[in-house]
Design a protein around this motif. Structure first.
Motif, PDB file in Angstrom:
ATOM      1  N   ASP A   1       1.421  -1.088   8.528  1.00  5.24           N
ATOM      2  CA  ASP A   1       0.224  -1.096   9.366  1.00  5.24           C
ATOM      3  C   ASP A   1      -0.607   0.153   9.081  1.00  5.24           C
ATOM      4  OD1 ASP A   1       1.340   1.056  10.813  1.00  5.24           O
ATOM      5  OD2 ASP A   1       2.196  -0.278  12.324  1.00  5.24           O
ATOM      6  N   ARG A   2      -1.736   0.249   9.766  1.00  3.32           N
ATOM      7  CA  ARG A   2      -2.683   1.340   9.484  1.00  3.32           C
ATOM      8  C   ARG A   2      -2.055   2.710   9.707  1.00  3.32           C
ATOM      9  NH1 ARG A   2      -8.720   1.937  12.239  1.00  3.32           N
ATOM     10  NH2 ARG A   2      -9.149   4.045  11.495  1.00  3.32           N
ATOM     11  N   ASP A   3      -1.311   2.884  10.795  1.00  2.83           N
ATOM     12  CA  ASP A   3      -0.727   4.191  11.097  1.00  2.83           C
ATOM     13  C   ASP A   3       0.332   4.582  10.065  1.00  2.83           C
ATOM     14  OD1 ASP A   3      -2.338   4.503  13.306  1.00  2.83           O
ATOM     15  OD2 ASP A   3      -0.836   3.790  14.735  1.00  2.83           O
ATOM     16  N   LEU A   4       1.185   3.624   9.680  1.00  5.82           N
ATOM     17  CA  LEU A   4       2.212   3.924   8.689  1.00  5.82           C
ATOM     18  C   LEU A   4       1.591   4.243   7.334  1.00  5.82           C
ATOM     19  CD1 LEU A   4       4.957   1.262   9.552  1.00  5.82           C
ATOM     20  CD2 LEU A   4       5.006   3.720  10.015  1.00  5.82           C
ATOM     21  N   CYS A   5       0.538   3.519   6.990  1.00  8.64           N
ATOM     22  CA  CYS A   5      -0.184   3.802   5.745  1.00  8.64           C
ATOM     23  C   CYS A   5      -0.759   5.209   5.769  1.00  8.64           C
ATOM     24  CB  CYS A   5      -1.290   2.771   5.549  1.00  8.64           C
ATOM     25  SG  CYS A   5      -2.349   3.055   4.101  1.00  8.64           S
ATOM     26  N   SER A   6      -1.365   5.582   6.884  1.00 10.24           N
ATOM     27  CA  SER A   6      -1.952   6.910   7.014  1.00 10.24           C
ATOM     28  C   SER A   6      -0.888   7.994   6.893  1.00 10.24           C
ATOM     29  CB  SER A   6      -2.684   7.028   8.355  1.00 10.24           C
ATOM     30  OG  SER A   6      -3.288   8.298   8.501  1.00 10.24           O
ATOM     31  N   ASN A   7       0.281   7.753   7.510  1.00  7.60           N
ATOM     32  CA  ASN A   7       1.366   8.734   7.426  1.00  7.60           C
ATOM     33  C   ASN A   7       1.832   8.915   5.983  1.00  7.60           C
ATOM     34  OD1 ASN A   7       1.304   9.038  10.185  1.00  7.60           O
ATOM     35  ND2 ASN A   7       3.030   7.666  10.574  1.00  7.60           N
ATOM     36  N   CYS A   8       1.967   7.794   5.276  1.00  6.29           N
ATOM     37  CA  CYS A   8       2.420   7.861   3.887  1.00  6.29           C
ATOM     38  C   CYS A   8       1.416   8.604   3.017  1.00  6.29           C
ATOM     39  CB  CYS A   8       2.651   6.452   3.345  1.00  6.29           C
ATOM     40  SG  CYS A   8       3.500   6.422   1.742  1.00  6.29           S
ATOM     41  N   LEU A   9       0.152   8.273   3.174  1.00  4.69           N
ATOM     42  CA  LEU A   9      -0.866   8.898   2.337  1.00  4.69           C
ATOM     43  C   LEU A   9      -1.094  10.362   2.692  1.00  4.69           C
ATOM     44  CD1 LEU A   9      -3.522   6.066   1.929  1.00  4.69           C
ATOM     45  CD2 LEU A   9      -1.817   6.853   0.287  1.00  4.69           C
ATOM     46  N   SER A  10      -0.871  10.745   3.948  1.00  5.36           N
ATOM     47  CA  SER A  10      -0.988  12.164   4.315  1.00  5.36           C
ATOM     48  C   SER A  10      -0.004  12.998   3.511  1.00  5.36           C
ATOM     49  CB  SER A  10      -0.737  12.351   5.815  1.00  5.36           C
ATOM     50  OG  SER A  10      -1.754  11.766   6.579  1.00  5.36           O
ATOM     51  N   GLU A  11       1.239  12.491   3.423  1.00  6.91           N
ATOM     52  CA  GLU A  11       2.242  13.197   2.631  1.00  6.91           C
ATOM     53  C   GLU A  11       1.893  13.158   1.138  1.00  6.91           C
ATOM     54  OE1 GLU A  11       4.843  14.919   3.665  1.00  6.91           O
ATOM     55  OE2 GLU A  11       4.399  14.534   5.780  1.00  6.91           O
TER      56      GLU A  11
ATOM     57  N   GLU B   1      -4.196  15.597 -13.994  1.00  8.38           N
ATOM     58  CA  GLU B   1      -3.765  14.275 -13.520  1.00  8.38           C
ATOM     59  C   GLU B   1      -2.488  14.423 -12.715  1.00  8.38           C
ATOM     60  OE1 GLU B   1      -3.935   9.729 -14.887  1.00  8.38           O
ATOM     61  OE2 GLU B   1      -3.833  11.231 -16.472  1.00  8.38           O
ATOM     62  N   ALA B   2      -2.353  13.608 -11.678  1.00 10.38           N
ATOM     63  CA  ALA B   2      -1.145  13.617 -10.861  1.00 10.38           C
ATOM     64  C   ALA B   2      -0.906  12.235 -10.278  1.00 10.38           C
ATOM     65  CB  ALA B   2      -1.261  14.646  -9.735  1.00 10.38           C
ATOM     66  N   ARG B   3       0.369  11.900 -10.121  1.00  9.33           N
ATOM     67  CA  ARG B   3       0.779  10.669  -9.453  1.00  9.33           C
ATOM     68  C   ARG B   3       1.818  11.015  -8.402  1.00  9.33           C
ATOM     69  NH1 ARG B   3       0.033   9.724 -14.808  1.00  9.33           N
ATOM     70  NH2 ARG B   3      -1.063   7.819 -15.475  1.00  9.33           N
ATOM     71  N   VAL B   4       1.679  10.437  -7.230  1.00 11.06           N
ATOM     72  CA  VAL B   4       2.657  10.616  -6.157  1.00 11.06           C
ATOM     73  C   VAL B   4       3.309   9.273  -5.894  1.00 11.06           C
ATOM     74  CG1 VAL B   4       3.059  11.355  -3.783  1.00 11.06           C
ATOM     75  CG2 VAL B   4       1.285  12.476  -5.156  1.00 11.06           C
ATOM     76  N   LEU B   5       4.639   9.248  -5.922  1.00 10.63           N
ATOM     77  CA  LEU B   5       5.410   8.008  -5.835  1.00 10.63           C
ATOM     78  C   LEU B   5       6.243   8.032  -4.564  1.00 10.63           C
ATOM     79  CD1 LEU B   5       6.689   8.218  -9.532  1.00 10.63           C
ATOM     80  CD2 LEU B   5       4.507   7.294  -8.729  1.00 10.63           C
ATOM     81  N   ASN B   6       5.677   7.524  -3.479  1.00  8.46           N
ATOM     82  CA  ASN B   6       6.373   7.492  -2.195  1.00  8.46           C
ATOM     83  C   ASN B   6       6.958   6.110  -1.923  1.00  8.46           C
ATOM     84  OD1 ASN B   6       5.808  10.163  -1.762  1.00  8.46           O
ATOM     85  ND2 ASN B   6       4.235   9.823  -0.202  1.00  8.46           N
ATOM     86  N   ALA B   7       7.829   6.043  -0.928  1.00  5.50           N
ATOM     87  CA  ALA B   7       8.461   4.769  -0.591  1.00  5.50           C
ATOM     88  C   ALA B   7       7.444   3.740  -0.122  1.00  5.50           C
ATOM     89  CB  ALA B   7       9.523   4.983   0.489  1.00  5.50           C
ATOM     90  N   GLY B   8       6.372   4.187   0.522  1.00 11.74           N
ATOM     91  CA  GLY B   8       5.410   3.249   1.087  1.00 11.74           C
ATOM     92  C   GLY B   8       4.035   3.271   0.462  1.00 11.74           C
ATOM     93  N   CYS B   9       3.824   4.108  -0.549  1.00 14.12           N
ATOM     94  CA  CYS B   9       2.482   4.198  -1.127  1.00 14.12           C
ATOM     95  C   CYS B   9       2.517   4.873  -2.495  1.00 14.12           C
ATOM     96  CB  CYS B   9       1.522   4.952  -0.199  1.00 14.12           C
ATOM     97  SG  CYS B   9       2.037   6.650   0.200  1.00 14.12           S
ATOM     98  N   PHE B  10       1.399   4.695  -3.197  1.00 12.04           N
ATOM     99  CA  PHE B  10       1.192   5.277  -4.523  1.00 12.04           C
ATOM    100  C   PHE B  10      -0.168   5.952  -4.520  1.00 12.04           C
ATOM    101  CE2 PHE B  10      -0.757   4.949  -8.730  1.00 12.04           C
ATOM    102  CZ  PHE B  10       0.239   5.377  -9.596  1.00 12.04           C
ATOM    103  N   LEU B  11      -0.236   7.146  -5.085  1.00 11.57           N
ATOM    104  CA  LEU B  11      -1.510   7.868  -5.137  1.00 11.57           C
ATOM    105  C   LEU B  11      -1.645   8.498  -6.515  1.00 11.57           C
ATOM    106  CD1 LEU B  11      -3.170  10.041  -2.444  1.00 11.57           C
ATOM    107  CD2 LEU B  11      -2.837  11.014  -4.727  1.00 11.57           C
ATOM    108  N   ARG B  12      -2.876   8.484  -7.028  1.00 10.91           N
ATOM    109  CA  ARG B  12      -3.147   9.060  -8.348  1.00 10.91           C
ATOM    110  C   ARG B  12      -4.522   9.701  -8.360  1.00 10.91           C
ATOM    111  NH1 ARG B  12      -3.853   5.444 -13.924  1.00 10.91           N
ATOM    112  NH2 ARG B  12      -4.221   7.181 -15.374  1.00 10.91           N
TER     113      ARG B  12
END
Length: 249
Positions: A197-207, A220-231
């Protein structure tokens, strides 16, 4: 496995029928990382069978929705699998990415599961329901060895990450951004698994944002979390093949 092959063949025929030029598609199947569990299942032959059944089912779901999850079997060897593509991929590109990434999880067996990240898609398998996990002990980041120490680049990256953190939780868990500071550009993409949900997504992306910021001045950087991916990157990498406009700046 015959069913799996037939589904792949059907996807190609379907794409050809609608004059889709797959040779020019960019499913971003660049391998990023694989993580395997340390605990072994009791009956690995059943695990392989469950995985084959699940990925056969997922092939159609991934093509339609660019996201799928399913579980099969009996505890303690019940198998749970989740797969997702980045939203900027077309359905055809997503199917191509899934076809490749889904072949890598079985190399983790007889472990109870693992995660695999490509730049265009993600898959995870476990013997428990992990679907709403946001963070985990195996979460990690990858920072490039090439750096850009100009302040303008740091400013552009910081703005990209901040904007994605604001936008993605409210936009189907996905954002792709572009910012420029005094002629220096930074590009970013953030994707939460759609089951969150929105709150869990926000928590994952904050980290994830905090981890990515610690990579600067890497280009360049990639973050590989259990609930999200960021680059983030100093070069453009997102597709615009689905007609959506995800960029700002």
């Amino acid at each position: 496995m015959a069913t799996h092959s037939l589904l792949i063949f059907s996807l190609v025929i379907y794409a050809t029928a609608f004059s889709i030029n797959l040779s020019h598609a960019d499913p971003r199947t660049d391998y990023v990382m694989r993580m395997c569990g340390k605990v072994h299942v009791q009956n690995v032959s059943n695990y392989f069978k469950y995985y084959s059944n699940i990925t056969d089912y997922m092939q159609d779901e991934i093509y339609r929705n660019k996201f799928a999850f399913k579980d099969v079997g009996e505890p303690p060897d019940r198998l749970y699998v989740l797969a997702q593509c980045m939203d900027d991929l077309t359905n055809e590109e997503c199917a191509m990415c899934f076809t490749q990434i889904s072949t890598l999880i079985p190399s983790c067996f007889p472990s109870t599961g693992g995660r695999v990240y490509f730049d265009g898609c993600f898959i995870r398998a476990e013997n428990y329901s992990f679907y709403r996990e946001v963070l985990g002990p195996e979460d990690t980041k990858r920072c490039s060895g090439i750096v850009n120490k100009r302040q303008e680049f740091s400013v552009a990256v910081d703005e990209v990450l901040s904007q994605m953190l604001l936008k993605a939780p409210s936009f189907r868990g996905f954002a792709s951004m572009h910012e420029t500071s005094n002629g220096i550009s930074a590009y970013g993409m953030a994707s939460c698994w759609k089951i969150l949900d929105r709150d869990l997504c926000s928590n994952c992306l904050s980290e994830a944002v905090a981890s990515a910021l610690s990579c600067i001045p890497s280009t360049e950087a990639r973050v590989l979390n259990a609930g999200c991916f960021l680059r983030y990157s100093d070069t453009s990498f997102a597709n615009d093949s689905n007609g959506g406009d995800y960029s700002e700046g």
